[in-house]
Design a protein around this motif. Structure first.
Motif, PDB file in Angstrom:
ATOM      1  N   SER A   1       4.903   3.813 -10.464  1.00  0.00           N
ATOM      2  CA  SER A   1       5.799   2.652 -10.407  1.00  0.00           C
ATOM      3  C   SER A   1       6.653   2.550 -11.656  1.00  0.00           C
ATOM      4  O   SER A   1       7.825   2.157 -11.593  1.00  0.00           O
ATOM      5  CB  SER A   1       4.986   1.365 -10.222  1.00  0.00           C
TER       6      SER A   1
ATOM      7  N   LYS B   1       3.424  -4.278  -4.872  1.00  0.00           N
ATOM      8  CA  LYS B   1       4.790  -3.912  -4.519  1.00  0.00           C
ATOM      9  C   LYS B   1       5.722  -5.118  -4.590  1.00  0.00           C
ATOM     10  O   LYS B   1       6.858  -5.025  -5.075  1.00  0.00           O
ATOM     11  CB  LYS B   1       4.810  -3.306  -3.109  1.00  0.00           C
TER      12      LYS B   1
ATOM     13  N   LYS C   1       9.454   4.778 -11.190  1.00  0.00           N
ATOM     14  CA  LYS C   1      10.350   4.332 -10.119  1.00  0.00           C
ATOM     15  C   LYS C   1      11.331   3.267 -10.613  1.00  0.00           C
ATOM     16  O   LYS C   1      12.522   3.306 -10.298  1.00  0.00           O
ATOM     17  CB  LYS C   1       9.540   3.780  -8.949  1.00  0.00           C
ATOM     18  N   TYR C   2      10.829   2.332 -11.421  1.00  0.00           N
ATOM     19  CA  TYR C   2      11.647   1.175 -11.780  1.00  0.00           C
ATOM     20  C   TYR C   2      12.249   1.218 -13.182  1.00  0.00           C
ATOM     21  O   TYR C   2      13.291   0.616 -13.429  1.00  0.00           O
ATOM     22  CB  TYR C   2      10.818  -0.111 -11.639  1.00  0.00           C
TER      23      TYR C   2
END
Length: 241
Positions: free
Chosen positions: A201, A175, A204-205
């Motif tokens: 992830s 994270k 998410k990014y």
């Protein structure tokens, strides 16, 4: 007059081989300044081979890769997958970070004041200035990855390419690394290309997704990918060609 977007990288119908076998056929996509592009796909889909091509380490069998916006291979920072050799560097943190400046031109016996300044700046940015004199191989996994990321930034002027940057790290450190990369992209304006099996992830990014399966199954924005049936077909795996 309307501004025309200049692609930093434009891949036009490239075909790539690995050990004499074609692993990616007729792939076309673009990377623009400020993108956060995640390259996803199953094991053996050609992700790492594509990374080598983007770094000019592998020549396409056909098609072409066009660099614009003042970009070339020396201005792309590269964070490869960690190997046992990398994990056991017999050097200090400062020496490892400084070695990232060796890609900025021909070999020279001494680092310049500019090289040292850039290294110090990136160590400070990654929060590792206080361990600059420590031996790299004595660090924790998360510290080592910060050091290697600082090293990559020493050659990155416009773009950084990361190959599974959180592989083998625990959830808390993972994270932390993602937050650092997000900050580099959103606050520093660094274009990010990341190869990842970490789909949650990535979604998410990332701002854009390139899904490979020996060809381009999908290329577009993250929101478009979330509505695409290609997301359902993706299965994670370890390693790549």
């Amino acid at each position: 007059m309307k501004n025309i977007q200049t692609h930093q990288i434009e891949c036009r119908g490239i075909t790539l081989s690995y050990d004499g076998r074609r692993v990616l056929e007729d792939a076309s996509f673009t990377v623009d300044s400020g993108d956060y592009l995640c390259i996803v796909g199953e094991n053996g889909s050609g992700k790492s081979t594509l990374a080598k091509a983007l770094l000019s380490l592998k020549r396409p069998v056909s098609g072409e890769i066009i660099f614009s916006d003042g970009l070339n291979k020396e201005k792309i920072g590269y964070l490869p997958q960690q190997t046992s050799i990398q994990k056991d560097f017999p050097a200090t943190v400062r020496e490892v970070v400084l070695s990232g400046r060796l890609s900025k031109g021909t070999f020279k016996p001494f680092y310049s004041s500019e090289d040292k300044s850039v290294a110090e700046k990136n160590m400070e940015k990654l929060g590792i200035s206080d361990i600059a004199k420590k031996c790299y191989r004595e660090l924790s996994g998360g510290q080592k990855q910060r050091v290697l990321l600082a090293r990559a930034l020493c050659s990155a002027e416009k773009m950084i390419l990361l190959d599974e940057p959180t592989s083998g790290l625990d959830p808390a450190v993972t994270k932390e690394i993602y937050k650092i990369i997000e900050k580099l992209n959103r606050e520093d304006g660094m274009t990010v290309i990341m190869i990842s099996h970490d789909i949650p992830s990535s979604l998410k990014y990332a701002t854009k997704i390139l899904h490979l399966d020996r060809s381009v199954k999908f290329f577009g924005t993250k929101d478009e990918y979330l509505r695409s049936p290609d997301l359902d077909s993706l299965r994670g795996g370890e390693g790549d060609e």
